[in-house]
Motif scaffolding. Structure first.
Motif, PDB file in Angstrom:
ATOM      1  N   ALA A 106       0.817  -1.220   0.000  1.00  0.00           N
ATOM      2  CA  ALA A 106       0.000   0.000   0.000  1.00  0.00           C
ATOM      3  C   ALA A 106       0.848   1.266   0.000  1.00  0.00           C
ATOM      4  O   ALA A 106       0.573   2.206  -0.757  1.00  0.00           O
ATOM      5  CB  ALA A 106      -0.948  -0.001   1.199  1.00  0.00           C
ATOM      6  N   GLU A 107       1.889   1.333   0.827  1.00  0.00           N
ATOM      7  CA  GLU A 107       2.712   2.532   0.898  1.00  0.00           C
ATOM      8  C   GLU A 107       3.414   2.797  -0.440  1.00  0.00           C
ATOM      9  O   GLU A 107       3.536   3.943  -0.872  1.00  0.00           O
ATOM     10  CB  GLU A 107       3.736   2.424   2.029  1.00  0.00           C
ATOM     11  CG  GLU A 107       4.439   3.733   2.297  1.00  0.00           C
ATOM     12  CD  GLU A 107       5.221   3.714   3.590  1.00  0.00           C
ATOM     13  OE1 GLU A 107       6.444   3.919   3.522  1.00  0.00           O
ATOM     14  OE2 GLU A 107       4.613   3.508   4.657  1.00  0.00           O
ATOM     15  N   GLU A 108       3.864   1.739  -1.112  1.00  0.00           N
ATOM     16  CA  GLU A 108       4.492   1.907  -2.423  1.00  0.00           C
ATOM     17  C   GLU A 108       3.462   2.363  -3.460  1.00  0.00           C
ATOM     18  O   GLU A 108       3.771   3.180  -4.334  1.00  0.00           O
ATOM     19  CB  GLU A 108       5.173   0.619  -2.879  1.00  0.00           C
ATOM     20  CG  GLU A 108       5.947   0.808  -4.167  1.00  0.00           C
ATOM     21  CD  GLU A 108       6.632  -0.458  -4.661  1.00  0.00           C
ATOM     22  OE1 GLU A 108       7.158  -0.410  -5.797  1.00  0.00           O
ATOM     23  OE2 GLU A 108       6.636  -1.484  -3.958  1.00  0.00           O
ATOM     24  N   MET A 109       2.230   1.854  -3.351  1.00  0.00           N
ATOM     25  CA  MET A 109       1.165   2.318  -4.250  1.00  0.00           C
ATOM     26  C   MET A 109       0.992   3.822  -4.132  1.00  0.00           C
ATOM     27  O   MET A 109       0.901   4.528  -5.132  1.00  0.00           O
ATOM     28  CB  MET A 109      -0.170   1.626  -3.914  1.00  0.00           C
ATOM     29  CG  MET A 109      -0.274   0.203  -4.296  1.00  0.00           C
ATOM     30  SD  MET A 109      -1.888  -0.455  -3.768  1.00  0.00           S
ATOM     31  CE  MET A 109      -1.807  -2.118  -4.417  1.00  0.00           C
ATOM     32  N   ILE A 110       0.955   4.294  -2.893  1.00  0.00           N
ATOM     33  CA  ILE A 110       0.784   5.731  -2.662  1.00  0.00           C
ATOM     34  C   ILE A 110       1.934   6.502  -3.299  1.00  0.00           C
ATOM     35  O   ILE A 110       1.707   7.487  -4.019  1.00  0.00           O
ATOM     36  CB  ILE A 110       0.685   6.038  -1.151  1.00  0.00           C
ATOM     37  CG1 ILE A 110      -0.563   5.378  -0.553  1.00  0.00           C
ATOM     38  CG2 ILE A 110       0.665   7.538  -0.897  1.00  0.00           C
ATOM     39  CD1 ILE A 110      -0.561   5.335   0.970  1.00  0.00           C
ATOM     40  N   ALA A 111       3.169   6.062  -3.070  1.00  0.00           N
ATOM     41  CA  ALA A 111       4.340   6.742  -3.630  1.00  0.00           C
ATOM     42  C   ALA A 111       4.305   6.727  -5.156  1.00  0.00           C
ATOM     43  O   ALA A 111       4.633   7.738  -5.802  1.00  0.00           O
ATOM     44  CB  ALA A 111       5.620   6.092  -3.110  1.00  0.00           C
ATOM     45  N   LEU A 112       3.903   5.613  -5.741  1.00  0.00           N
ATOM     46  CA  LEU A 112       3.817   5.518  -7.203  1.00  0.00           C
ATOM     47  C   LEU A 112       2.739   6.455  -7.761  1.00  0.00           C
ATOM     48  O   LEU A 112       2.915   7.038  -8.834  1.00  0.00           O
ATOM     49  CB  LEU A 112       3.547   4.077  -7.623  1.00  0.00           C
ATOM     50  CG  LEU A 112       4.733   3.122  -7.455  1.00  0.00           C
ATOM     51  CD1 LEU A 112       4.270   1.674  -7.557  1.00  0.00           C
ATOM     52  CD2 LEU A 112       5.819   3.422  -8.472  1.00  0.00           C
ATOM     53  N   LEU A 113       1.652   6.614  -7.028  1.00  0.00           N
ATOM     54  CA  LEU A 113       0.603   7.532  -7.482  1.00  0.00           C
ATOM     55  C   LEU A 113       1.022   8.991  -7.317  1.00  0.00           C
ATOM     56  O   LEU A 113       0.638   9.841  -8.125  1.00  0.00           O
ATOM     57  CB  LEU A 113      -0.720   7.238  -6.777  1.00  0.00           C
ATOM     58  CG  LEU A 113      -1.361   5.896  -7.158  1.00  0.00           C
ATOM     59  CD1 LEU A 113      -2.651   5.679  -6.379  1.00  0.00           C
ATOM     60  CD2 LEU A 113      -1.601   5.794  -8.656  1.00  0.00           C
ATOM     61  N   VAL A 114       1.827   9.284  -6.304  1.00  0.00           N
ATOM     62  CA  VAL A 114       2.399  10.632  -6.191  1.00  0.00           C
ATOM     63  C   VAL A 114       3.243  10.902  -7.439  1.00  0.00           C
ATOM     64  O   VAL A 114       3.085  11.934  -8.100  1.00  0.00           O
ATOM     65  CB  VAL A 114       3.262  10.795  -4.912  1.00  0.00           C
ATOM     66  CG1 VAL A 114       4.078  12.083  -4.965  1.00  0.00           C
ATOM     67  CG2 VAL A 114       2.395  10.774  -3.664  1.00  0.00           C
ATOM     68  N   GLU A 115       4.129   9.957  -7.771  1.00  0.00           N
ATOM     69  CA  GLU A 115       4.979  10.115  -8.957  1.00  0.00           C
ATOM     70  C   GLU A 115       4.140  10.264 -10.221  1.00  0.00           C
ATOM     71  O   GLU A 115       4.451  11.094 -11.082  1.00  0.00           O
ATOM     72  CB  GLU A 115       5.910   8.907  -9.098  1.00  0.00           C
ATOM     73  CG  GLU A 115       6.989   8.822  -8.047  1.00  0.00           C
ATOM     74  CD  GLU A 115       7.759   7.512  -8.115  1.00  0.00           C
ATOM     75  OE1 GLU A 115       7.614   6.754  -9.098  1.00  0.00           O
ATOM     76  OE2 GLU A 115       8.534   7.241  -7.171  1.00  0.00           O
ATOM     77  N   GLY A 116       3.085   9.473 -10.352  1.00  0.00           N
ATOM     78  CA  GLY A 116       2.228   9.541 -11.531  1.00  0.00           C
ATOM     79  C   GLY A 116       1.521  10.872 -11.654  1.00  0.00           C
ATOM     80  O   GLY A 116       1.448  11.451 -12.748  1.00  0.00           O
ATOM     81  N   ASN A 117       0.989  11.364 -10.555  1.00  0.00           N
ATOM     82  CA  ASN A 117       0.306  12.665 -10.586  1.00  0.00           C
ATOM     83  C   ASN A 117       1.287  13.789 -10.905  1.00  0.00           C
ATOM     84  O   ASN A 117       0.972  14.703 -11.663  1.00  0.00           O
ATOM     85  CB  ASN A 117      -0.420  12.921  -9.263  1.00  0.00           C
ATOM     86  CG  ASN A 117      -1.767  12.257  -9.222  1.00  0.00           C
ATOM     87  OD1 ASN A 117      -2.740  12.786  -9.739  1.00  0.00           O
ATOM     88  ND2 ASN A 117      -1.828  11.071  -8.626  1.00  0.00           N
ATOM     89  N   GLU A 118       2.489  13.714 -10.356  1.00  0.00           N
ATOM     90  CA  GLU A 118       3.495  14.726 -10.667  1.00  0.00           C
ATOM     91  C   GLU A 118       3.909  14.649 -12.135  1.00  0.00           C
ATOM     92  O   GLU A 118       4.150  15.686 -12.773  1.00  0.00           O
ATOM     93  CB  GLU A 118       4.701  14.572  -9.740  1.00  0.00           C
ATOM     94  CG  GLU A 118       4.385  14.979  -8.306  1.00  0.00           C
ATOM     95  CD  GLU A 118       5.513  14.729  -7.325  1.00  0.00           C
ATOM     96  OE1 GLU A 118       6.481  13.986  -7.673  1.00  0.00           O
ATOM     97  OE2 GLU A 118       5.449  15.263  -6.208  1.00  0.00           O
TER      98      GLU A 118
END
Length: 162
Positions: A106-118
């Motif tokens: 889950a924590e990696e999912m969040i980080a990956l979505l931060v990167e995707g949104n950026e």
């Protein structure tokens, strides 16, 4: 990008060369947005752990908004007189967002979505000069709204990691 065959000439106050440049930037934005949509939906389905309910609901809200955005971006490309890309191979070629193999925690999912949104923000920002140069307020408005929304989403996701 290739212009569609038109029986009626197009005169919206933006020349074909400028419309082509704008549509190219929007096509990259469409590919990034669709890639982020797919990643977010995948994470919605597969998230587990103590934050399951929070993330499952948050990801659903995000992918639902992205689905609307995909349509808005594609329709803007069409309004400019160009075909919108719509295949996985086109998106793979145009997108700056890599696929995520497997099912991350889950924590990696969040980080990956931060990167995707950026990444979507950077792509929208890169498309902005062509719209501004051509005086294309409609596209500039769309890009501004996409940047605002993805910056806010990245902030909210990033806040979960602190």
């Amino acid at each position: 990008m290739q212009v569609q065959n038109q029986s009626q000439p197009m005169d919206i106050g933006i020349g074909e060369t400028d419309r082509n440049a704008i549509a190219d930037g929007l096509s990259r934005l469409l590919a990034d947005t669709y890639s982020l949509y797919l990643k977010t939906h995948n994470f919605h389905w597969n998230v587990t752990g103590p934050l399951f309910q929070t993330l499952h609901t948050m990801f659903e809200t995000q992918y639902t908004e992205l689905a609307v955005a995909v349509d808005d971006i594609a329709e803007r490309i069409r309004s400019l007189g160009f075909p919108a890309p719509g295949t996985y191979s086109e998106y793979a070629e145009l997108s700056s967002i890599p696929e995520t193999p497997g099912v991350p925690k889950a924590e990696e999912m969040i980080a990956l979505l931060v990167e995707g949104n950026e990444a979507v923000v950077r792509t929208a920002r890169a498309a902005f000069p062509a719209a501004e140069k051509a005086g294309d307020e409609s596209t500039a408005d769309l890009l501004t709204e996409r940047m605002r929304l993805h910056e806010k989403t990245a902030w909210m996701l990033r806040s979960l990691l602190q």
